[in-house]
Design an enzyme around this catalytic site. Sequence first.
Site, short mmCIF file in Angstrom:
data_model
loop_
_atom_site.label_atom_id
_atom_site.label_comp_id
_atom_site.label_asym_id
_atom_site.label_seq_id
_atom_site.Cartn_x
_atom_site.Cartn_y
_atom_site.Cartn_z
N GLU A 116 49.27 106.52 53.72
CA GLU A 116 49.49 107.50 54.79
C GLU A 116 50.79 108.29 54.56
O GLU A 116 50.85 109.48 54.81
CB GLU A 116 49.50 106.79 56.15
CG GLU A 116 48.11 106.23 56.49
CD GLU A 116 48.07 105.52 57.82
OE1 GLU A 116 48.60 104.40 57.90
OE2 GLU A 116 47.53 106.08 58.79
N GLU A 136 43.05 98.68 56.96
CA GLU A 136 43.20 98.52 58.42
C GLU A 136 41.91 98.12 59.14
O GLU A 136 41.90 97.17 59.93
CB GLU A 136 43.75 99.81 59.04
CG GLU A 136 45.24 100.02 58.83
CD GLU A 136 45.56 100.75 57.55
OE1 GLU A 136 44.66 100.84 56.67
OE2 GLU A 136 46.68 101.23 57.41
N1 COA Z 1 53.61 92.84 54.41
C1 COA Z 1 54.52 91.87 54.18
N2 COA Z 1 54.67 91.27 52.98
C2 COA Z 1 53.85 91.67 51.99
C3 COA Z 1 52.88 92.68 52.17
C4 COA Z 1 52.79 93.27 53.46
N3 COA Z 1 51.91 94.26 53.71
N4 COA Z 1 52.22 92.86 51.00
C5 COA Z 1 52.76 91.99 50.13
N5 COA Z 1 53.73 91.27 50.70
C6 COA Z 1 54.56 90.24 50.10
C7 COA Z 1 53.77 88.96 49.91
O1 COA Z 1 53.79 88.19 51.10
C8 COA Z 1 54.56 88.31 48.79
O2 COA Z 1 55.73 87.74 49.32
P1 COA Z 1 56.25 86.31 48.77
O3 COA Z 1 56.56 86.55 47.32
O4 COA Z 1 57.46 86.04 49.61
O5 COA Z 1 55.14 85.35 48.99
C9 COA Z 1 54.97 89.49 47.93
O6 COA Z 1 54.90 90.64 48.76
C10 COA Z 1 54.05 89.72 46.73
O7 COA Z 1 52.74 89.82 47.22
P2 COA Z 1 51.53 88.87 46.71
O8 COA Z 1 50.50 88.84 47.78
O9 COA Z 1 52.07 87.55 46.26
O10 COA Z 1 51.04 89.66 45.45
P3 COA Z 1 49.54 89.72 44.89
O11 COA Z 1 49.62 90.40 43.58
O12 COA Z 1 48.91 88.39 44.94
O13 COA Z 1 48.74 90.65 45.93
C11 COA Z 1 48.41 92.58 47.35
C12 COA Z 1 49.16 92.00 46.14
C13 COA Z 1 48.99 93.94 47.65
C14 COA Z 1 46.93 92.68 47.02
C15 COA Z 1 48.61 91.62 48.55
O14 COA Z 1 50.00 91.36 48.67
C16 COA Z 1 48.11 92.16 49.85
O15 COA Z 1 46.91 92.17 50.10
N6 COA Z 1 49.04 92.62 50.72
C17 COA Z 1 48.70 93.06 52.06
C18 COA Z 1 48.07 94.42 52.06
C19 COA Z 1 47.75 94.82 53.48
O16 COA Z 1 46.81 94.32 54.08
N7 COA Z 1 48.63 95.68 54.06
C20 COA Z 1 48.57 95.97 55.47
C21 COA Z 1 47.87 97.23 55.71
S1 COA Z 1 47.68 97.53 57.44
#
Ligand code: COA
Length: 247
Positions: A116, A136
Amino acid sequence: MSAFETVIYEKTDEGIAWVTLNRPDSLNAFSVKMRDDLHEVLSAIKADDEVRVTVIKGSGKRAFCAGADLTEFLTAPSVIKARRIRAVRDLWRLFLSMPQPLIAALHGYVLGSGIEIALFCDIRIASNDVIFGLPEVGLGILPGAGGTQTLPRTMGIGGALDMLLTGRRIGGKEALQMGLVTRLVPRKDLLTAAGETAQKIASSDAAAVRNAKQAVIRGVDLPIEQGLDLEWRLAEKTKRSKPKNNY
Ligand code: COA
């Protein structure tokens, strides 16, 4: 240079503002603090005539921004409080009102609020490791930062609904085909490409650049006749801004 907690702000002598989303440990997740920092930075840029163009990028290797900070989801303020905050600190309308062009330099995850933010930018350049998605609806909520409005205006209704309703992630090639980005470059070249684009814009006449942006951004939602009037008024304004009128 500045000292914000979640954002780095730098300004070059050529009038290029670099804004870096800077929470690499959480993949630059968009937090309340980041909203406040970005609001402050963009307000300063908006009021600064020395800034010709802004580049927005993400720090770290893995993401431009992985969306809203999920750790804050359960601590969201009441609807009334949220509305009050929005009235004084509406970051998304501020994005929309920026007079200078905004360039998004996109790498890695560009999810939710990340996409966004990118959609409020005027030029989107991505590296070939980019992954776009809007999770979302799958999380039972709606995009809250303009995504339902900016995405169809950028890539058309069909592509936008495909992404919004399914949460499907797309890579750089598909994003380029669908018009979500206009340029795809190797990862190592991303900041050079964004910087060169910014330099090109910064070297052009500032009034012409700002008025051309306004003509497009404001004109796109107008009937064509009104759009042509808007273009004419902005063209006249651009001519009048010159020290010597040679037209
Ligand atoms: N909010 C808060 N923390 C987040 C985050 C978010 N949206 N996205 C990633 N992080 C953090 C993870 O908790 C992790 O923290 P940690 O190392 O303290 O455990 C760190 O960033 C790395 O992320 P991780 O999930 O371990 O990496 P990955 O390669 O396994 O996965 C993603 C990457 C982006 C696929 C996954 O992090 C994810 O799905 N994030 C959420 C996306 C989302 O739904 N966003 C909200 C949209 S409304």
